[in-house]
Design an enzyme around this catalytic site. Sequence first.
Site, PDB file in Angstrom:
ATOM      1  N   LYS A  48       0.845  -1.204   0.000  1.00 17.89           N
ATOM      2  CA  LYS A  48       0.000   0.000   0.000  1.00 17.89           C
ATOM      3  C   LYS A  48       0.877   1.250   0.000  1.00 17.89           C
ATOM      4  O   LYS A  48       0.618   2.201  -0.741  1.00 17.89           O
ATOM      5  CB  LYS A  48      -0.926   0.010   1.227  1.00 17.89           C
ATOM      6  CG  LYS A  48      -2.020  -1.043   1.161  1.00 17.89           C
ATOM      7  CD  LYS A  48      -2.786  -1.147   2.472  1.00 17.89           C
ATOM      8  CE  LYS A  48      -3.584  -2.438   2.527  1.00 17.89           C
ATOM      9  NZ  LYS A  48      -4.200  -2.680   3.833  1.00 17.89           N
ATOM     10  N   GLN A  92      -4.552  -1.380  10.019  1.00 18.76           N
ATOM     11  CA  GLN A  92      -4.252  -2.675   9.408  1.00 18.76           C
ATOM     12  C   GLN A  92      -4.727  -3.812  10.307  1.00 18.76           C
ATOM     13  O   GLN A  92      -4.444  -3.833  11.494  1.00 18.76           O
ATOM     14  CB  GLN A  92      -2.730  -2.770   9.154  1.00 18.76           C
ATOM     15  CG  GLN A  92      -2.305  -4.019   8.413  1.00 18.76           C
ATOM     16  CD  GLN A  92      -2.863  -4.085   6.989  1.00 18.76           C
ATOM     17  OE1 GLN A  92      -2.965  -3.080   6.291  1.00 18.76           O
ATOM     18  NE2 GLN A  92      -3.239  -5.272   6.559  1.00 18.76           N
ATOM     19  N   ASP A 115     -10.861   1.829   4.098  1.00 25.92           N
ATOM     20  CA  ASP A 115     -11.257   0.420   3.991  1.00 25.92           C
ATOM     21  C   ASP A 115     -12.777   0.242   3.889  1.00 25.92           C
ATOM     22  O   ASP A 115     -13.246  -0.878   3.657  1.00 25.92           O
ATOM     23  CB  ASP A 115     -10.736  -0.369   5.207  1.00 25.92           C
ATOM     24  CG  ASP A 115      -9.274  -0.780   5.017  1.00 25.92           C
ATOM     25  OD1 ASP A 115      -8.866  -0.976   3.860  1.00 25.92           O
ATOM     26  OD2 ASP A 115      -8.563  -0.920   6.027  1.00 25.92           O
TER      27      ASP A 115
END
Length: 294
Positions: A48, A92, A115
């Site tokens: 990412k 994460q 997300d």
Amino acid sequence: MIKIDGNKFKKELLEEYKEKIASEHLDIRLDIIFVGDNGASEVYVGKKLEAASYVGIRTNLHRLGMKTTTKEVQDLIKSLNEDDEVTGIILQSPVPKGVDFDSCAGLIESRKDIDGFTKQNIFALYNNDEELIPCTVKGIIKLLTHYGVNLEGKNVVIIGRSSIVGKPLALALINRNATVTVCHSKTVDLEAFTKNADILISAVGVPGLIKENMVKEGFVGIDVGTTRVFDEASGKNKLKGDFDFEALSKKASLITPVPGGVGPMTVTCVIENLIDAKLEEKKHQKKMNLKINR
Ligand code: NAP
């Protein structure tokens, strides 16, 4: 049979995003909170950050130790929510046992929720008013669209009902007029469902679960599953999908490999969600300025 090339499509899209960010002078910053030392997360976070830097997005990695508390993560999220420099925040997953993921991720301001896990973004997806949707879901839809798969009226079978893949994917596909069936570990006679699928999407994490006799001729196969298994021949760990790829390739019209199918698209859609978040922020600021000047 056409083998879907997620890496090639990712490259094309990243070039487009790079160009857009430069030409529209989009000043974007991604903050990733990485708690603990999970090896797979280390790889995903690295990808990412790499993609973000490539397209001209500033990044800030917050590495927190195994003993971090839920409150510490929550406090960090609250401060990032208030920081106007920050466009998007990713917590994460997975986090160590001492941290409650849901109560932390749920605090992320919805417009910074890259997300797409917050209640507001999930509700928008549920209401067919999509805002930021989970990156793997967005990536799968982009792949299917790019390869010319029309979803309307198609019989789509999803295996897996997790909150990050199966459930939001079902909603996104219903929003696009597909007829969707969701299977899981308690499904009786899985094969009866998979055999009728025009499009079969597996998000389980059991290598080789889907065999040739379980699919129909000409189906479209999307394999989300990624499991690290030891490969005796090479003496190394390899990523395996849920599909028995070689066998299924004989019957598929279109199929994703693992690796190189869905995985690269998840990373790509992190970047797309960041751009969307920035454009929304700009729209919001413009509205606010108009109000003030009135
Ligand atoms: P998860 O939360 O563990 O969910 C797995 C789902 O599979 C559950 O709904 C489970 O059913 C179902 N299941 C388990 N065994 C089954 C069986 N034998 N038959 C039918 N269904 C079965 O996993 P996840 O987070 O959604 O991830 C799934 C896989 O996708 C993993 O391999 C993960 O690494 C991969 N993944 C890849 C990406 C990517 O970008 N490529 C992104 C996310 C995830 P129950 O609900 O009944 O337990």
